[in-house]
Design an enzyme around this catalytic site. Structure first.
Site, PDB file in Angstrom:
ATOM      1  CD  GLU A   1      -6.136  10.590   2.020  1.00  0.00           C
ATOM      2  OE1 GLU A   1      -5.915   9.417   1.386  1.00  0.00           O
ATOM      3  OE2 GLU A   1      -5.191  10.765   2.281  1.00  0.00           O
TER       4      GLU A   1
ATOM      5  CG  HIS B   1      -5.897   6.407   3.677  1.00  0.00           C
ATOM      6  ND1 HIS B   1      -5.687   6.714   1.844  1.00  0.00           N
ATOM      7  CD2 HIS B   1      -5.559   4.922   3.708  1.00  0.00           C
ATOM      8  CE1 HIS B   1      -4.822   5.189   1.156  1.00  0.00           C
ATOM      9  NE2 HIS B   1      -5.565   4.712   2.072  1.00  0.00           N
TER      10      HIS B   1
ATOM     11  CB  CYS C   1      -1.498   3.573   2.005  1.00  0.00           C
ATOM     12  SG  CYS C   1      -2.035   2.389   1.867  1.00  0.00           S
TER      13      CYS C   1
END
EC number: 6.3.4.2
Length: 615
Positions: free
Chosen positions: A547, A545, A418
């Site tokens: 994750e 993102h 990001c």
């Protein structure tokens, strides 16, 4: 339930539960005691028995959602597929249970009051006085019953069990309406369909070394005074609970000794489901909630045992410098840390995260606090790989750009997420394209080279819920992208976003000509989603993102690539056609949190990605 033998394995057939079962997890003494991990672990052992499990997190704060919180307030903001900005505990639920939740799985006081006020404005209460009881409490119960039946697995089948975590501690003034709602709820759904787990702290003062039960006694007494009686008391303690202490809690808290569960500190969170299962929690639920499963399903947590065993015996180490602005509170990067752990575990390396406050890398720190400056740079230079995660605000951004510059020049494996990707674009523009004032309009609105610009359609003036949020598709534009290969040569990926700014597409060609490639773009080809740099072992940036969708058994490919490159294994992995996938590092039958029809013996001799480090 019936079982069928197939050679050496056992097939477990589960009969469907017609009635929804609810498990409420409350906490006492202190917050942050581990309710989220315990709620996730309870769901895991039940799902491992073949039941379909969903989860709801209740936060008593008045905010509508977690989107406007500072990371120092409640940790990271976790983003769901539907764009919901929610509490980080929902990340635990998704990772442990391998499910996909929605924003309505996070219930706040703000959401409840907003829904009740909207009804009042429409006249739904027919002129009655709107009160906490019954209107707020009824709204809470209706929300829970409605959301519990929303499918969370890929098969779209309705769940059978709903684990509900009530945030905060018993006695907090803001949680009182929720306690009252569940006091009524237990009678509405009947006793055999509702039970309460109370998580409490058993401190052990160093002066005496004695485990103290008084905080737990007081907490349970207060809970019972509010109309809820715990069925299981889970005691958080630093060492195993002594039998005399367990019996004392049993006597003063009105439960059997078997209903007092010890949740001592363990080496890995993957051991918590095993810890609960070994103390007969499944058997208790079978009897208490009349669940249609065997009392002790055999080999039910194969995957978790493998992961926890491997985590304990790792020898090789890989260090990652996490360069951020919220590094004083690790929960600010909870999902990032978990994604790194998943990837390190998959390549059989122990993870060493070096937390670096990005502001400490800046020249101003050298003038004011030179020791802190040199310590930060020493950490950065000694790391095997560098990660720059997302964030907001100008503070520390120049330090991140210095770290990215060092990673690019020294050919250190780098991943930017990001804002990390956006700053990698700024760094390249300044130092390779020689646009000295290149910047994001977030930090320098008057820049002559605005390489990162805002998205006005996603910024109407309000802060909450106005970003580009949720699952969006990214199309790979080239076939030779490293990240595309790590994704299994996929033509596109669907990942979760949370940003207001994007790379300026009008300047794309200037970068491409210098070997800085935008290999992934959105469906319309207008937003730059993935960057890669030529002649570098691993220099990758992603606007999304990744994750948030990483799982213990299925690490996120961008993070997995970072760990492979940092350990010197990436080229070997790619040359072998990515055949040593993260899934292959565990036994075949533990590829997902959903149990296979046949659960085989845990294989402790499974091959890891253990080729020698490349020169």
């Amino acid at each position: 339930m019936t079982t069928k033998q197939h050679g050496s394995s056992t097939k477990i057939i589960v009969v469907c539960c017609a009635t929804m079962k609810y498990i409420l997890v409350t906490g006492g003494v202190i917050s942050g005691i581990g309710k989220g991990i315990i709620a996730s672990s309870v769901g895991t052992i039940l799902k491992s028995c073949g039941l379909r499990v969903t989860a709801i997190k209740i936060d008593p704060y008045i905010n509508i959602d977690a989107g406007t919180f500072s990371p120092y307030e409640h940790g990271e903001v976790f983003v769901l597929d539907d764009g919901g900005e929610v509490d980080l505990d929902l990340g635990n639920y998704e990772r442990f249970l391998d499910i996909r939740l929605t924003k309505d799985n996070n219930l706040t006081t703000g959401k409840i009051y907003q829904s009740v006020i909207n009804k009042e404005r429409k006249g739904d209460y027919l002129g009655k006085t709107v009160q906490v009881v019954p209107h707020i409490t009824d709204a809470i119960q209706e929300w829970v019953m409605r959301q519990a039946r929303v499918p969370v697995d890929d098969d779209g089948v309705e769940p059978q069990i709903c684990v509900i975590e009530l945030g905060g501690t018993v006695g907090d003034i803001e949680s009182m309406p929720f306690i009252e709602a569940f006091r009524q709820f237990q009678f509405k759904v009947k006793r055999e369909n509702f039970c309460n787990i109370h998580v409490s702290l058993v401190p052990q003062p160093s002066a005496t070394g004695e485990q103290k039960t008084k905080p737990t006694q007081n907490s349970v007494r207060e809970l019972r005074g509010l109309g809820l009686s715990p069925d299981l008391i889970m005691c958080r303690c630093s060492t195993s609970l002594e039998n005399s202490v367990k019996e004392k809690i049993s006597m003063f808290c009105h439960v059997e000794p078997e209903q007092v569960i010890c949740v001592a500190d363990v080496s890995s969170i993957y051991r918590v489901p095993l810890l609960l299962e070994n103390q007969g929690v499944v058997g208790y639920f079978c009897q208490r909630l009349d669940l249609p499963i065997e009392t002790r399903p055999r080999k039910m947590l194969t995957k978790w045992k493998e992961m926890s065993d491997r985590s304990d015996r790792l020898l090789e180490q890989c260090s990652i410098a996490l360069v951020g602005k919220y590094t004083k509170f690790t929960d600010s990067y909870a999902s990032v840390i978990k994604a790194l752990e998943h990837s390190a575990l998959a390549i059989c390396h122990k993870l060493d995260i070096k937390y670096i406050d990005s502001a400490d890398l800046e020249p101003n720190t050298l003038k004011e606090e030179p020791v802190k400056y040199h310590e930060a740079w020493q950490k950065l230079c000694s790391a095997d790989g560098i990660l720059v995660p997302g964030g907001f605000g100008v503070r520390g951004t120049e330090g991140k750009i210095h770290a990215i510059n060092w990673a690019r020049k020294q050919k250190k494996p780098f991943l930017g997420v990001c804002l990390g990707m956006q700053l990698a674009v700024c760094e390249f523009a300044r130092n390779v394209l020689e646009w000295e004032d290149a910047n994001s309009t977030e930090f320098h609105p008057e820049s002559k080279h605005p390489v990162v610009i805002d998205m006005p359609e996603h910024n109407p003036g309000q802060m909450g819920g106005t970003m580009r949020l949720g699952k969006r598709r990214t199309i790979f534009k080239t076939t030779n992208s490293i990240l595309r290969r790590l994704y299994g040569d996929a033509e596109y990926v669907d990942e979760r976003h949370r940003h207001r700014f994007e790379v300026n597409p009008e300047l794309k060609d200037h970068f491409e000509g210098k070997g800085f490639h935008f290999v992934g773009q959105d469906v319309e080809g207008e937003r730059m989603e993935v960057i890669e740099l030529d002649d570098h072992p691993y220099f990758v940036g992603v606007q999304y993102h990744p994750e948030f969708t990483s799982r213990p058994i299925k690490p996120s490919p961008p993070y997995f690539g970072l760990l492979l490159a940092s350990a010197g294994k990436l080229q070997s992995y790619l040359q072998k056609g990515c055949c040593l996938s993260p899934r292959d590092t565990y036994s075949d039958q533990s590829g997902s949190s959903t149990p296979d029809s046949e659960i085989v013996e845990s294989s402790t001799s499974q091959d890891c990605v253990t080729e020698g480090k490349e020169q």
